[in-house]
Design a protein around this motif. Structure first.
Motif, short mmCIF file in Angstrom:
data_model
loop_
_atom_site.label_atom_id
_atom_site.label_comp_id
_atom_site.label_asym_id
_atom_site.label_seq_id
_atom_site.Cartn_x
_atom_site.Cartn_y
_atom_site.Cartn_z
N ILE A 21 0.83 -1.21 0.00
CA ILE A 21 0.00 0.00 0.00
C ILE A 21 0.86 1.26 0.00
O ILE A 21 0.67 2.16 -0.82
N VAL A 22 1.81 1.35 0.94
CA VAL A 22 2.60 2.59 1.03
C VAL A 22 3.54 2.74 -0.16
O VAL A 22 3.83 3.88 -0.58
N MET A 65 2.76 1.90 -3.19
CA MET A 65 1.89 2.43 -4.24
C MET A 65 1.54 3.89 -4.00
O MET A 65 1.45 4.68 -4.93
N ASP A 66 1.38 4.25 -2.74
CA ASP A 66 0.95 5.62 -2.42
C ASP A 66 2.09 6.63 -2.46
O ASP A 66 1.88 7.80 -2.83
N TYR A 67 3.30 6.20 -2.08
CA TYR A 67 4.40 7.16 -1.94
C TYR A 67 5.60 6.88 -2.84
O TYR A 67 6.42 7.77 -3.06
N LYS A 70 -2.44 6.12 4.73
CA LYS A 70 -3.25 7.33 4.58
C LYS A 70 -4.59 7.20 5.30
O LYS A 70 -5.19 6.12 5.35
N LYS A 118 -7.90 4.53 8.32
CA LYS A 118 -6.71 3.80 7.90
C LYS A 118 -6.94 2.29 7.90
O LYS A 118 -6.51 1.60 6.98
N TYR A 158 -9.07 1.42 4.97
CA TYR A 158 -8.26 1.51 3.75
C TYR A 158 -7.48 0.21 3.54
O TYR A 158 -7.43 -0.33 2.43
#
Length: 309
Positions: A74-75, A77-79, A128, A135, A138
């Protein structure tokens, strides 16, 4: 060559169960110690949609550390990798998964990798959302995409049990916060972390999740690219080098597949391009991996040459 018969898989499960007495159920999380040590179940999900299983594969268990690979995806992909690995390292460790030693001796308390508790907590702090509930939802929504299941949630009893006894994990958080590795409220991070660890799946769902990683982030059952290929590759690399705690090197030699274990007794395997594997065997060995699950994977590797090496 692959196992395509549930009857054959059942014979491997029965053989692996014979060593259950050599392991012990996790007792430092009160809600986990009630599990039966001689339980063992397994599901194998193939990209063509076929799934074979053995044992009570509908029995739910909590992901525990298997969730670390989910939040890492997840992180990333996000950051993006550069942001994430500025705060968490990429190196394996021979220390226990809950060790604080390396935080004291490394530069600015940067955890060695995302699969140890310190690194996983740093990853969770990046999820996020405006509050803990957002969270957690998510994370659960992403697990639903990976498993192609709508009825996914966390076990409140296990989450509370972990939240009220996670003194060492709190210490890890405060130590990292002191050096600016993590930000935000420690209790909120702990709430999200304990609830992500308490997400419940069964072996069939875990095998389907493993199949997504095996297929480079493509969900073979929906056709959706759930995880970008480069990020799925990073996750699988961590599963090989760090996924089985400080027994990852031995696991790579004996079995040789990307895998992630949890102290509930779950193991998610991803045989690249071939299959996803979901195992639940609560009897753990001395480093926290399912003892019967490891034996089962050894048997499957000997028969079907699963190793990617």
């Amino acid at each position: 060559m692959a196992c395509r018969s549930s009857e054959e898989l059942q014979s491997f499960v029965e053989e692996a169960k014979q060593v259950y007495f050599e392991g012990k159920v996790a007792n430092y999380i009160p809600a986990l110690q009630r599990e039966s040590p001689n339980h063992l179940s397994c599901a194998i999900a193939y990209p063509d949609g076929q799934c074979i299983s053995a044992g009570d594969v509908t029995r739910k268990f909590t992901l525990q550390s298997v969730s670390k690979i989910i939040t890492l995806a997840i992180v990333l992909m996000d950051y993006g990798p550069e942001h994430v690995f500025h705060r968490v390292g990429m190196e394996p460790t021979g220390d226990p998964f809950n060790s604080i030693i390396k935080l004291e001796t490394s530069s600015k308390a940067k955890p060695l990798n995302p699969m140890i508790n310190a690194g996983a907590l740093a990853v969770t702090s990046m999820i996020k959302g405006s509050n803990a509930q957002d969270k957690v939802e998510y994370i659960i929504d992403f697990v639903k995409k990976l498993t192609n299941e709508d009825e996914i949630n966390y076990c409140e009893e296990v989450a509370i049990s972990e939240f009220t006894t996670s003194f060492l994990n709190r210490a890890l958080c405060f130590y990292m916060k002191g050096d600016g590795v993590i930000h935000g409220n420690v209790e909120e991070i702990m709430e999200v972390y304990t609830k992500q660890c308490a997400i419940e799946l069964n072996c069939l769902q875990l095998a389907r999740m493993g199949a997504v990683f095996a297929m480079d982030g493509l969900n073979p059952y929906t056709g959706e690219q759930v995880i970008p290929k480069n990020i799925a590759r990073i996750c699988k690399t961590f599963m090989v080098t760090c996924g089985m705690y400080n027994a990852s090197g031995e696991f790579a030699i004996k079995i040789g597949i990307p895998a992630k274990s949890g102290v509930s007794g779950g193991i998610m395997g991803a045989v690249p391009g071939r299959m996803g594997i979901g195992i639940f065997g609560p009897a753990l060995n001395e480093v926290g991996n399912s003892h019967t699950g490891m034996k089962l994977l050894e048997l499957l590797q000997e028969k079907y040459d699963l190793s990617m090496f």
